[in-house]
Design an enzyme around this catalytic site. Structure first.
Site, PDB file in Angstrom:
ATOM      1  N   GLU A  27       0.843  -1.194   0.000  1.00 54.52           N
ATOM      2  CA  GLU A  27       0.000   0.000   0.000  1.00 54.52           C
ATOM      3  C   GLU A  27       0.879   1.246   0.000  1.00 54.52           C
ATOM      4  O   GLU A  27       2.018   1.218   0.472  1.00 54.52           O
ATOM      5  CB  GLU A  27      -0.880  -0.026   1.266  1.00 54.52           C
ATOM      6  CG  GLU A  27      -1.787   1.184   1.386  1.00 54.52           C
ATOM      7  CD  GLU A  27      -2.826   1.034   2.493  1.00 54.52           C
ATOM      8  OE1 GLU A  27      -2.652   0.174   3.378  1.00 54.52           O
ATOM      9  OE2 GLU A  27      -3.807   1.803   2.466  1.00 54.52           O
ATOM     10  N   ASN A 175     -12.579  -1.076  -0.477  1.00 52.01           N
ATOM     11  CA  ASN A 175     -11.784  -1.661   0.612  1.00 52.01           C
ATOM     12  C   ASN A 175     -12.345  -1.190   1.942  1.00 52.01           C
ATOM     13  O   ASN A 175     -12.565   0.006   2.147  1.00 52.01           O
ATOM     14  CB  ASN A 175     -10.327  -1.203   0.508  1.00 52.01           C
ATOM     15  CG  ASN A 175      -9.497  -1.669   1.704  1.00 52.01           C
ATOM     16  OD1 ASN A 175      -9.112  -2.829   1.772  1.00 52.01           O
ATOM     17  ND2 ASN A 175      -9.239  -0.776   2.655  1.00 52.01           N
ATOM     18  N   GLU A 176     -12.593  -2.114   2.818  1.00 52.83           N
ATOM     19  CA  GLU A 176     -13.087  -1.792   4.169  1.00 52.83           C
ATOM     20  C   GLU A 176     -14.140  -0.686   4.102  1.00 52.83           C
ATOM     21  O   GLU A 176     -14.048   0.344   4.787  1.00 52.83           O
ATOM     22  CB  GLU A 176     -11.922  -1.443   5.101  1.00 52.83           C
ATOM     23  CG  GLU A 176     -10.981  -2.631   5.286  1.00 52.83           C
ATOM     24  CD  GLU A 176     -10.001  -2.517   6.453  1.00 52.83           C
ATOM     25  OE1 GLU A 176      -9.877  -1.434   7.035  1.00 52.83           O
ATOM     26  OE2 GLU A 176      -9.361  -3.535   6.774  1.00 52.83           O
ATOM     27  N   TYR A 247      -6.121  -9.120  11.299  1.00 56.42           N
ATOM     28  CA  TYR A 247      -4.853  -8.755  11.933  1.00 56.42           C
ATOM     29  C   TYR A 247      -4.828  -9.355  13.331  1.00 56.42           C
ATOM     30  O   TYR A 247      -5.846  -9.322  14.031  1.00 56.42           O
ATOM     31  CB  TYR A 247      -4.710  -7.227  12.014  1.00 56.42           C
ATOM     32  CG  TYR A 247      -4.473  -6.601  10.654  1.00 56.42           C
ATOM     33  CD1 TYR A 247      -3.213  -6.652  10.068  1.00 56.42           C
ATOM     34  CD2 TYR A 247      -5.500  -5.984   9.949  1.00 56.42           C
ATOM     35  CE1 TYR A 247      -2.977  -6.093   8.814  1.00 56.42           C
ATOM     36  CE2 TYR A 247      -5.279  -5.418   8.692  1.00 56.42           C
ATOM     37  CZ  TYR A 247      -4.012  -5.482   8.134  1.00 56.42           C
ATOM     38  OH  TYR A 247      -3.786  -4.935   6.895  1.00 56.42           O
ATOM     39  N   GLU A 298      -5.860  -9.123   3.363  1.00 53.23           N
ATOM     40  CA  GLU A 298      -4.945  -8.494   4.330  1.00 53.23           C
ATOM     41  C   GLU A 298      -4.888  -9.410   5.535  1.00 53.23           C
ATOM     42  O   GLU A 298      -5.939  -9.744   6.114  1.00 53.23           O
ATOM     43  CB  GLU A 298      -5.445  -7.110   4.764  1.00 53.23           C
ATOM     44  CG  GLU A 298      -5.357  -6.072   3.672  1.00 53.23           C
ATOM     45  CD  GLU A 298      -5.804  -4.669   4.124  1.00 53.23           C
ATOM     46  OE1 GLU A 298      -5.700  -4.353   5.321  1.00 53.23           O
ATOM     47  OE2 GLU A 298      -6.271  -3.922   3.248  1.00 53.23           O
ATOM     48  N   GLN A 355       2.371  -5.957   5.338  1.00 58.31           N
ATOM     49  CA  GLN A 355       2.567  -5.520   3.972  1.00 58.31           C
ATOM     50  C   GLN A 355       3.988  -5.884   3.546  1.00 58.31           C
ATOM     51  O   GLN A 355       4.798  -6.197   4.401  1.00 58.31           O
ATOM     52  CB  GLN A 355       2.338  -4.036   3.859  1.00 58.31           C
ATOM     53  CG  GLN A 355       0.927  -3.610   4.244  1.00 58.31           C
ATOM     54  CD  GLN A 355       0.609  -2.172   3.825  1.00 58.31           C
ATOM     55  OE1 GLN A 355       1.390  -1.491   3.193  1.00 58.31           O
ATOM     56  NE2 GLN A 355      -0.583  -1.710   4.226  1.00 58.31           N
TER      57      GLN A 355
HETATM   58  O1  AHR Z   1      -2.774  -2.513   6.171  1.00 60.50           O
HETATM   59  C1  AHR Z   1      -3.071  -1.302   6.781  1.00 60.50           C
HETATM   60  C2  AHR Z   1      -4.548  -0.943   6.724  1.00 60.50           C
HETATM   61  O2  AHR Z   1      -5.280  -1.857   7.462  1.00 60.50           O
HETATM   62  C3  AHR Z   1      -5.190  -0.981   5.358  1.00 60.50           C
HETATM   63  O3  AHR Z   1      -5.016   0.202   4.645  1.00 60.50           O
HETATM   64  C4  AHR Z   1      -6.627  -1.177   5.672  1.00 60.50           C
HETATM   65  O4  AHR Z   1      -7.320  -1.872   4.679  1.00 60.50           O
HETATM   66  C5  AHR Z   1      -6.618  -1.885   7.009  1.00 60.50           C
HETATM   67  O5  AHR Z   1      -7.400  -1.206   7.908  1.00 60.50           O
END
Ligand code: AHR
Length: 497
Positions: A27, A175-176, A247, A298, A355
């Site tokens: 990103e 995205n999100e 995450y 992600e 990332q």
């Molecule tokens: O990876 C960092 C961020 O995490 C991304 O931009 C987003 O999609 C998520 O909230």
């Protein structure tokens, strides 16, 4: 010494481990793209047309079969036309992602990204702007990238150096969108998706479209996924993949973690498989028989030191980086996720680590002229033999248990070209393990590689780039049974033939 034994069932594959399961995500955030992948054509560090040469070499060796770009949240205010044409004529914009404001000279745009993918042998996956863009703008990007017709846009592509279409298959439509991508409610987003997807498919009927699903961190629960798919109803054919994000955030600090926090992070990594299975079950229930893949586009560790999502310092003067230490523990967590990816390879369509360089659980880090590989890089490298292979069922014969009840040693296996690859993780923080491998096939040769260090807290750095590195591991044999010995908190791949 822990003792564990596994039986590998060759000849009864679960499915194919698509190269897309070993994807990455880059990103425009912190130093991932700018300064990590892209240093520009005037950089003092060696580069190839602006792409940082040492990073390029490292990623080529990994390999990187799939790369998602330009966001993330960045995608939801990215206007692709800003990143094409002569670099000195590109607009300077306020780059916005995850609460950051940066000056963005747009020197890394569509053609530079495609060139990066070409050099890496990576399939490109573009995330388009639904949040503050229009269906026309998005359709134009698809036409610019993929059309074979002689149009003003494709002439422009040719004038910018690419007469041949880029043939991008994968397109994220937002995205999100429950958060940074517009704070939509599920039904409203689904209707917007339907409108965008209709026109995208007109431009490229072969495009694989990815709809935004839930992310575990800030939008908990699966309600969003159900509502989005249900709202699509008879238009569900416009969806190819459902994006989810996970995450891992409950492992305490990046380093200096306690034993309980060590196990907590590994346990959280293991929940990723449940998230994939739950999402697949929702697709089964809501998609009216249409095959929609789960796109975990992600995933990874998000330590508190990388700071929480958001604007950070009020005066915005302190550089905020989204960077974090990457320990051997994080690499083991990635390995645990891969085990689940293999078991779920029939429903998981892709997975992208967040990332690639410098940001979050990156595989490569840079500091000025220095570049080093993180333990997570080595985790990916150990798994390379599984890419494109047939995932095999692994039966646990016996094992020791961790304090939280999970197996101390875990295993995943695959078969390709007559070779069986088995990756083992000794999750125990202090006990070595002796592992016995038997199976339905006969193998007379074996080779192994081991990722270990004196502590799970071990990190690499510019001063110590190889503190956590791969070493040779020698399996030994007794008849049809193979044995390996693993140090505590370690991971290894054994290849049998
Ligand atoms: O990876 C960092 C961020 O995490 C991304 O931009 C987003 O999609 C998520 O909230």
């Amino acid at each position: 010494m822990i003792e564990a034994a596994f039986f590998i069932r060759t000849g009864q594959p679960i499915g194919t481990i698509s190269p897309r399961l070993y994807g990455h995500f880059a990103e425009h955030l912190g130093r991932c793209c700018y300064d990590g992948l892209w240093v520009g054509t005037k950089a003092p560090v060696p580069h190839e047309n602006g792409l940082r040469a040492d990073v390029l070499r490292a990623l080529q060796a990994l390999p990187v079969p799939l790369l998602r770009w330009p966001g993330g949240c960045y995608a939801e205010h990215y206007h692709w036309r800003d990143g094409i044409g002569p670099a000195d004529q590109r607009p300077r914009r306020l780059g916005l992602s995850c609460g950051l404001e940066v000056e963005d000279d747009n020197s890394f745009g569509t053609h530079e990204f495609m060139e990066l993918c070409r050099r890496l042998g990576a399939e490109p996956y573009l995330a388009g702007n639904l949040g503050n863009g229009t269906p026309q703008e998005f359709s134009d990007w698809v036409e610019y990238c993929n059309s074979r017709f002689d149009t003003t846009l494709t002439r422009e592509r040719a004038a910018n150096g690419s007469p041949q279409p880029f043939n991008v298959k994968l397109w994220g439509v937002g995205n999100e969108n429950w958060g940074c991508g517009g704070n939509f409610d599920a039904e409203t987003y689904a209707k917007e998706y339907r409108r965008f997807a209709t026109f995208l498919r007109h431009v490229d009927p072969g495009a694989e479209l990815v709809i935004c699903g839930t992310g575990d961190v800030r939008y908990t629960g699966d309600v969003w996924n159900t509502a989005v798919l249900r709202t699509l109803g008879p238009h569900i054919h416009l969806v190819d993949h459902l994006s989810i994000h996970q995450y891992w955030i409950h492992g305490g600090p990046e380093t200096g973690f306690t034993e309980a926090e060590y196990y907590a992070l590994l346990a959280e990594a293991a929940t990723t498989e449940q998230f994939i299975k739950r999402t697949a079950a929702i697709i089964d229930a809501e998609a009216g028989g249409r095959r929609i893949g789960v796109a975990l586009d992600e995933w990874g560790v998000w330590h508190p030191e990388a700071r929480p999502w958001g604007p950070g310092d009020v005066d915005r003067r302190t550089p905020v980086t989204y960077e974090q230490a990457n320990t051997l523990r994080d690499a083991l967590a990635a390995g645990i996720a891969f085990e689940g990816f293999h078991r779920q390879c029939n429903v998981l369509a892709m997975a992208n680590l967040a990332q690639t360089v410098n940001v979050l659980q990156s595989v490569v880090m840079t500091d000025g002229a220095a570049m080093w590989l993180t333990p997570t890089y080595h985790a990916f490298s150990l798994h390379a033999p599984h890419i494109g292979a047939a995932a095999l069922p692994v039966e646990l014969v016996h094992n020791a248990a961790l304090p939280d009840g999970a197996s101390a040693v875990s295993a995943t296996a695959s078969e390709k070209d007559g070779q069986v690859a088995v990756t083992l993780i000794n999750r125990h923080i202090s006990q070595p393990a002796k592992v016995k491998l038997s199976g339905s096939g006969t193998h007379t040769q074996a080779a192994g590689r081991l990722l270990a260090a004196d502590s799970p807290q071990a990190v690499n750095s510019s001063a110590q780039p190889d503190r956590v590195a791969l070493a040779e591991l020698t399996p030994y044999r007794d008849g049809d049974t193979w044995y390996v010995e693993l140090p505590p908190h370690s991971m290894a791949t054994v290849q049998l033939q």
